[in-house]
Design a protein around this motif. Structure first.
Motif, short mmCIF file in Angstrom:
data_model
loop_
_atom_site.label_atom_id
_atom_site.label_comp_id
_atom_site.label_asym_id
_atom_site.label_seq_id
_atom_site.Cartn_x
_atom_site.Cartn_y
_atom_site.Cartn_z
N ALA A 60 0.86 -1.19 0.00
CA ALA A 60 0.00 0.00 0.00
C ALA A 60 0.89 1.23 0.00
O ALA A 60 0.93 2.00 0.94
N SER A 61 1.66 1.40 -1.07
CA SER A 61 2.60 2.52 -1.11
C SER A 61 2.85 2.95 -2.54
O SER A 61 2.38 2.34 -3.49
N GLY A 62 3.63 4.02 -2.67
CA GLY A 62 4.09 4.47 -3.97
C GLY A 62 3.12 5.39 -4.68
O GLY A 62 2.14 5.87 -4.12
N LEU A 63 3.45 5.65 -5.95
CA LEU A 63 2.64 6.57 -6.74
C LEU A 63 1.22 6.06 -6.96
O LEU A 63 0.29 6.85 -7.07
N ALA A 64 1.05 4.76 -7.01
CA ALA A 64 -0.30 4.21 -7.16
C ALA A 64 -1.15 4.61 -5.95
O ALA A 64 -2.33 4.95 -6.10
N LEU A 65 -0.57 4.60 -4.77
CA LEU A 65 -1.29 5.00 -3.57
C LEU A 65 -1.63 6.49 -3.64
O LEU A 65 -2.75 6.89 -3.33
N LEU A 66 -0.67 7.33 -4.05
CA LEU A 66 -0.95 8.76 -4.18
C LEU A 66 -2.11 8.99 -5.14
O LEU A 66 -3.00 9.78 -4.87
N ARG A 67 -2.08 8.32 -6.27
CA ARG A 67 -3.15 8.49 -7.25
C ARG A 67 -4.50 8.05 -6.70
O ARG A 67 -5.53 8.62 -7.03
N ARG A 68 -4.47 7.03 -5.87
CA ARG A 68 -5.72 6.50 -5.34
C ARG A 68 -6.28 7.36 -4.21
O ARG A 68 -7.50 7.52 -4.10
N LEU A 69 -5.41 7.93 -3.38
CA LEU A 69 -5.90 8.61 -2.17
C LEU A 69 -5.91 10.13 -2.24
O LEU A 69 -6.70 10.75 -1.54
N ALA A 70 -5.06 10.73 -3.03
CA ALA A 70 -5.02 12.20 -3.09
C ALA A 70 -6.06 12.71 -4.08
O ALA A 70 -6.51 11.98 -4.96
N HIS A 71 -6.44 13.96 -3.94
CA HIS A 71 -7.37 14.57 -4.88
C HIS A 71 -6.69 14.83 -6.22
O HIS A 71 -7.34 14.83 -7.26
N ALA A 72 -5.40 15.08 -6.19
CA ALA A 72 -4.58 15.24 -7.40
C ALA A 72 -3.15 14.88 -7.02
O ALA A 72 -2.76 15.01 -5.86
N GLU A 92 -2.10 16.74 -3.76
CA GLU A 92 -3.00 17.78 -3.26
C GLU A 92 -4.14 17.14 -2.50
O GLU A 92 -4.71 16.14 -2.94
N LEU A 93 -4.45 17.73 -1.36
CA LEU A 93 -5.62 17.35 -0.58
C LEU A 93 -6.49 18.59 -0.45
O LEU A 93 -5.98 19.66 -0.16
N ARG A 94 -7.76 18.44 -0.67
CA ARG A 94 -8.67 19.58 -0.57
C ARG A 94 -9.29 19.61 0.82
O ARG A 94 -9.64 18.58 1.39
N GLN A 95 -9.40 20.82 1.34
CA GLN A 95 -9.99 21.01 2.66
C GLN A 95 -11.47 20.64 2.62
O GLN A 95 -12.17 20.92 1.66
N ASP A 96 -11.93 20.01 3.65
CA ASP A 96 -13.35 19.69 3.84
C ASP A 96 -13.94 18.84 2.72
O ASP A 96 -15.14 18.89 2.46
N VAL A 97 -13.09 18.08 2.01
CA VAL A 97 -13.58 17.16 0.99
C VAL A 97 -13.01 15.79 1.34
O VAL A 97 -11.80 15.66 1.50
N PRO A 98 -13.83 14.78 1.46
CA PRO A 98 -13.30 13.45 1.81
C PRO A 98 -12.30 12.98 0.76
O PRO A 98 -12.41 13.30 -0.42
N LEU A 99 -11.32 12.21 1.21
CA LEU A 99 -10.35 11.65 0.27
C LEU A 99 -11.04 10.67 -0.67
O LEU A 99 -11.87 9.88 -0.25
N PRO A 100 -10.70 10.74 -1.95
CA PRO A 100 -11.29 9.79 -2.91
C PRO A 100 -10.73 8.39 -2.69
O PRO A 100 -9.65 8.23 -2.15
N VAL A 101 -11.46 7.40 -3.13
CA VAL A 101 -10.98 6.03 -3.02
C VAL A 101 -10.81 5.38 -4.38
O VAL A 101 -10.30 4.28 -4.48
N SER A 102 -11.19 6.03 -5.44
CA SER A 102 -11.06 5.46 -6.78
C SER A 102 -9.66 5.70 -7.32
O SER A 102 -9.08 6.76 -7.17
N ALA A 103 -9.09 4.70 -7.97
CA ALA A 103 -7.77 4.84 -8.58
C ALA A 103 -7.79 5.84 -9.71
O ALA A 103 -6.76 6.38 -10.09
N ALA A 104 -8.95 6.14 -10.28
CA ALA A 104 -9.04 7.07 -11.39
C ALA A 104 -8.94 8.51 -10.93
O ALA A 104 -8.58 9.39 -11.70
#
Length: 117
Positions: A60-72, A92-104
């Protein structure tokens, strides 16, 4: 940063520099505004570009994790006047917006493709 998710992503980005770039120094830049937190981790090794690869089983690491969990998120080269001198992984993480869970989600790059050293 936006809770435990942001702390985990920062920790993972730093660990990846230590594990893969093996440089004696790295730089972390955190920019906070009312709508987002932008984190960039830079190293001065242009020789090995970070490249997203499919996560390994139990990994559960690396750029794939960033793409999956960060907003950008993304990777950009750091340049002097003529050549790449390093690279920077950002997310990038957006304030007051839940973290996305989709790899897209999080595959876009709202930032310039290069940073001047």
């Amino acid at each position: 940063m936006s809770g435990l998710g942001g702390t985990y992503l920062l920790s993972d980005a730093v660990a990846n520099v230590v594990r893969h770039a093996r440089v004696p120094e790295l730089a972390v830049q955190v920019t906070v505004d009312p709508e987002r937190v932008l984190v960039a981790v830079r190293d001065d090794d242009p020789g090995r570009p970070p490249w997203p690869r499919p996560p390994c089983v139990g990994d559960a690491s690396g750029l794939a994790l960033l793409r999956r969990l960060a907003h950008a998120s993304g990777v950009r080269w750091v340049w002097d006047e003529l050549r790449p001198v390093g690279k920077q992984v950002w997310f990038e993480l957006r304030q007051d917006v839940p973290l996305p869970v989709s790899a897209a989600v999080g595959s876009g790059n709202p930032h310039p493709a290069a940073v001047r050293a």
